[in-house]
Design a protein around this motif. Structure first.
Motif, PDB file in Angstrom:
ATOM      1  N   UNK A 106      13.094   7.092  41.733  1.00  0.00           N
ATOM      2  CA  UNK A 106      11.807   6.727  41.126  1.00  0.00           C
ATOM      3  C   UNK A 106      11.442   5.293  41.502  1.00  0.00           C
ATOM      4  N   UNK A 358       8.754  -0.089  28.681  1.00  0.00           N
ATOM      5  CA  UNK A 358       9.300   0.415  27.429  1.00  0.00           C
ATOM      6  C   UNK A 358      10.642  -0.220  27.138  1.00  0.00           C
TER       7      UNK A 358
ATOM      8  N   UNK B  33      -0.822   4.070  31.797  1.00  0.00           N
ATOM      9  CA  UNK B  33       0.341   4.659  31.163  1.00  0.00           C
ATOM     10  C   UNK B  33       0.615   3.902  29.889  1.00  0.00           C
ATOM     11  N   UNK B  36       6.197   6.827  27.072  1.00  0.00           N
ATOM     12  CA  UNK B  36       7.285   7.295  27.925  1.00  0.00           C
ATOM     13  C   UNK B  36       6.988   8.605  28.638  1.00  0.00           C
ATOM     14  N   UNK B  38       5.179   8.609  31.046  1.00  0.00           N
ATOM     15  CA  UNK B  38       4.759   8.079  32.338  1.00  0.00           C
ATOM     16  C   UNK B  38       5.373   8.744  33.552  1.00  0.00           C
ATOM     17  N   UNK B  39       6.702   8.905  33.623  1.00  0.00           N
ATOM     18  CA  UNK B  39       7.285   9.501  34.817  1.00  0.00           C
ATOM     19  C   UNK B  39       6.831  10.934  35.056  1.00  0.00           C
ATOM     20  N   UNK B  40       6.493  11.639  33.980  1.00  0.00           N
ATOM     21  CA  UNK B  40       5.982  12.992  34.180  1.00  0.00           C
ATOM     22  C   UNK B  40       4.593  12.952  34.785  1.00  0.00           C
ATOM     23  N   UNK B  42       3.842  10.934  37.130  1.00  0.00           N
ATOM     24  CA  UNK B  42       4.207  10.906  38.541  1.00  0.00           C
ATOM     25  C   UNK B  42       4.634  12.301  38.984  1.00  0.00           C
ATOM     26  N   UNK B  43       5.443  12.953  38.148  1.00  0.00           N
ATOM     27  CA  UNK B  43       5.949  14.264  38.504  1.00  0.00           C
ATOM     28  C   UNK B  43       4.839  15.278  38.709  1.00  0.00           C
TER      29      UNK B  43
END
Lengths: 362, 157, 153
Positions: A106, A358, B33, B36, B38-40, B42-43
């Motif tokens: 990532x 976070x 964003x 949490x 957030x990465x999803x 991107x996904x």
């Protein structure tokens, strides 16, 4: 002139930078953080120990949930004196290293997008899915696993996990060469990232920088080696370090660490013993309270060292849980580095430190 | 004068349908964003789930966007900025609240700094539950929003 | 190794160290008088090599009307974590800042200030870091700031 960057910005995500600029040169850099502050340290005082696992996990559920939870369960286990079974230790290592790979992929994807390599983003995020698939098999969730628990881990490996994992690791190892070709050996990338934001080792230690960013400056400090927790002392792996401490070193440090994680994972998958995964052999007896006292646990997560300082007054809830997070500890680096640099270098320097908002705000 | 002509044209059901169809398939989302999930984000945007198939493309500048994903919790400090960003987006604009925290405060029911549901700050069109929701759930949220947009301005009884 | 640290600190500050012990392997706890924490911190950094600051935490002992401030510093060479701690009264929470000793403590102390209201004398910038700009009322991590309880069924 004051310039405000963020919080709605493609690079800064939830941060805001307040920059003093003169033309194209940045004279002074100031953080404005706290956009995701939830007060987790206070919330932890409101919940019993086992309820706190998912709460603490949300500190860095963003990428490295296992590393975050591991530190918390370890500090509770240290205080209560719980021994965990061998198999659980191995499973924790496997989950942590898989999560480290996912997290570094990532980070590399963000480095790619900040330099305009959109292909890099697509490749790494797609390969990250392969690792997330393994973690889904292990825990049932893609991002927030809540996998380690006080006294062991929650689930055992499913059938066929080992073979699947080894196959995917082989693929990833081949894939790493593509990443090197795309990024580290790429001349355009080198021109953009080399000699930008050089952090000297003495400064890095003085400012309290942790994790891959500290190692990129050439300081060999890794909790997995210095103070081995779980079963890390049984594995044969190296701690990669950088030479110059510039953005290029920090970015390529992630790729080198993925290599080492694959090395650890292969050993762990080979050596894992049979047995229970939770509690003592006679049946899991986890005391609801921790004895009066205090403990400090250190864990090497993907972004660096997590420190959990737990003070207990003998009741069922923590009296005080201080969480020292890697991104928070990396905060002083940017004001130190971003003096008299071109404005265009700010995203490059920022992204290679791999800050997670976070994590900073908690 | 122009607006009157526009209004009249839009009353023609056929033209309205075409407009709605165009809007529904070009939802560009703001890169904001807040929590949490957030990465999803991107996904769902990258190769495997690829929401660009449904016309949802993450875009850096909010002035050209019409969709705002609230990815997870919104703190009191962030809430002001979320409102500001929402106000700056051109009409028509839509909001999808991702995750429990964006819907109700969820996990952080006792936190002193989290807004208990983003709908106290901005209007929300679709809620997607989960902590965090899988990318498939995001896609379902996008599909639901498209259905909603397709019915806009058309009285179907 | 840990015993060496204990001896060195004891020898240099015989009157100022209130309590010192080895908690376990790699953990040393040093409790000092409030006005000498700066000197002990400097000694730990320069003479014993505790150069890597790990965390600064406040603990609110409301029953004793005291705050405890704990500096955790790691020694990269010795691989020991030292907890340097002192108690300050709750009605006058002032402590000399250790930013000169560990520059990395800058944000940690700032956070402790906003979460506990402990003033660090000599800190360059004590302003709100994490809390909303319009925060009013008592600092949230003090024990008299009470969160809502889970409703009983």
């Amino acid at each position: 002139m004051k310039l405000s960057m963020g919080p709605q910005h493609p690079v800064t995500s939830h941060f805001r930078f307040i920059l003093d600029v003169d033309g194209d040169a940045v004279l002074n850099f100031e953080w404005d953080v706290g956009y995701t502050h939830r007060g987790i340290e206070k919330m932890a005082e409101n919940r019993i120990y086992i309820q706190n696992i998912p709460v603490v996990e949300r500190i860095n559920s963003y990428c490295d949930a296992i590393g975050t939870t591991l530190g918390y369960v370890e500090v509770v286990e240290e205080l209560t004196g719980i021994e965990i079974p061998e198999r659980a230790k191995y499973l924790r290592v496997i989950a942590a290293e898989l999560n480290r790979i996912a997290s570094h992929l990532y980070a590399v994807s963000l480095v790619g997008i900040s330099a305009g390599f959109e292909t890099m983003l697509m490749w790494t995020i797609n390969d990250r899915e392969l690792i997330l698939d393994l973690l889904v098999k292990l825990s049932g969730q893609r991002i927030t696993y809540t996998y380690p628990t006080i006294g062991g881990v929650r689930w055992d490996m499913p059938d066929g996990f080992k073979e699947d994992a080894l196959k995917r690791l082989d693929y990833l190892e081949k894939r790493l060469e593509d990443y090197y070709k795309m990024m580290a050996w790429n001349r355009t990338f080198q021109m953009r990232f080399k000699n930008v934001g050089i952090l000297k080792p003495s400064d890095a230690v003085k400012l309290g920088i942790v994790g891959p960013n500290l190692r990129a400056s050439g300081v060999k400090a890794d909790v997995r080696k210095d103070e081995p927790y779980e079963v890390y002392d049984r594995f044969d792996f190296e701690v990669p370090t950088g030479k110059n401490g510039d953005s290029f070193d920090r970015a390529s440090m992630r790729l080198k660490e993925i290599e080492q994680s694959i090395v650890i994972l292969r050993q762990a998958l080979k050596d894992i013993p049979k047995g229970p995964i939770k509690g003592s052999p006679k049946g899991s007896k986890i005391p609801p309270t921790a004895p009066r006292g205090e403990a400090y646990s250190r864990v090497e997560s993907a972004r660096g060292e997590f420190g959990y300082y737990l003070v207990s007054d003998g009741k069922s809830k923590p009296y005080r849980l201080k969480i020292s997070t890697p991104s928070f500890r990396n905060l002083p680096a940017l004001p130190h580095l971003c003096r008299n640099v071109p404005l265009g270098d700010i995203p490059v320097i920022f992204i290679t430190f791999d800050y997670i908002p976070l994590d900073v705000d908690r | 004068m122009l607006s009157k002509v526009r209004e009249r044209l839009m009353n023609i059901k056929f033209l309205r349908r075409i407009l709605n169809w165009g809007r529904a398939w070009s939802l560009w989302s703001v890169h904001l964003e807040t929590g949490c999930c957030g990465p999803e984000d991107m996904g769902r945007a990258c190769a495997r789930f690829d929401t660009e198939r449904f016309g949802t493309l993450p875009f850096p500048t909010l002035r050209e966007c019409d969709l705002l994903f609230i990815t997870g919790l919104v703190t009191k400090k962030m809430a002001k900025r979320v409102r500001m960003i929402y106000d700056q987006m051109p009409d028509p604009k839509y909001v999808i609240a991702i995750g429990e925290c964006a819907a109700t405060g969820g996990f952080y029911w006792d936190s002193y700094s989290v807004v208990q549901g983003v709908d106290r700050v901005i209007p929300v069109d679709v809620y997607v539950p989960g902590c965090p929701p899988r990318p498939e759930a995001w896609i379902q949220g996008i599909k639901m929003l498209q259905e909603k947009i397709k019915k806009e301005g058309i009285d179907e009884k | 190794m840990e015993d060496r640290v204990v001896e060195d600190v004891k020898a240099s500050f015989p009157d100022d160290v209130l309590e010192i012990d080895v908690q376990r392997r790699g953990r040393v706890s040093i409790s000092v008088k409030r006005d000498r924490i700066y000197d002990v911190g400097l000694f730990l950094r320069d003479k014993l090599g505790f150069d890597h600051i790990a965390s600064v935490s406040g603990v609110d002992y409301i029953d004793k009307k005291e705050f405890e401030v704990v500096y955790h510093a790691w020694s990269i060479d010795k691989k020991i974590l030292a907890a340097l701690r002192t108690r300050i009264p709750r009605d006058n929470p002032v402590l000399k800042s250790l930013v000169d000793v560990w520059e990395g403590a800058l944000y940690h102390e700032r956070e402790t200030w906003e979460m506990f209201g402990i003033k660090f004398e000599g800190h360059p910038n004590l302003s709100l870091l994490l809390l909303p700009e319009d925060w009013e009322g008592i600092p949230p991590l003090r024990k008299d700031f009470i969160l809502p309880k889970r409703p009983q069924e």
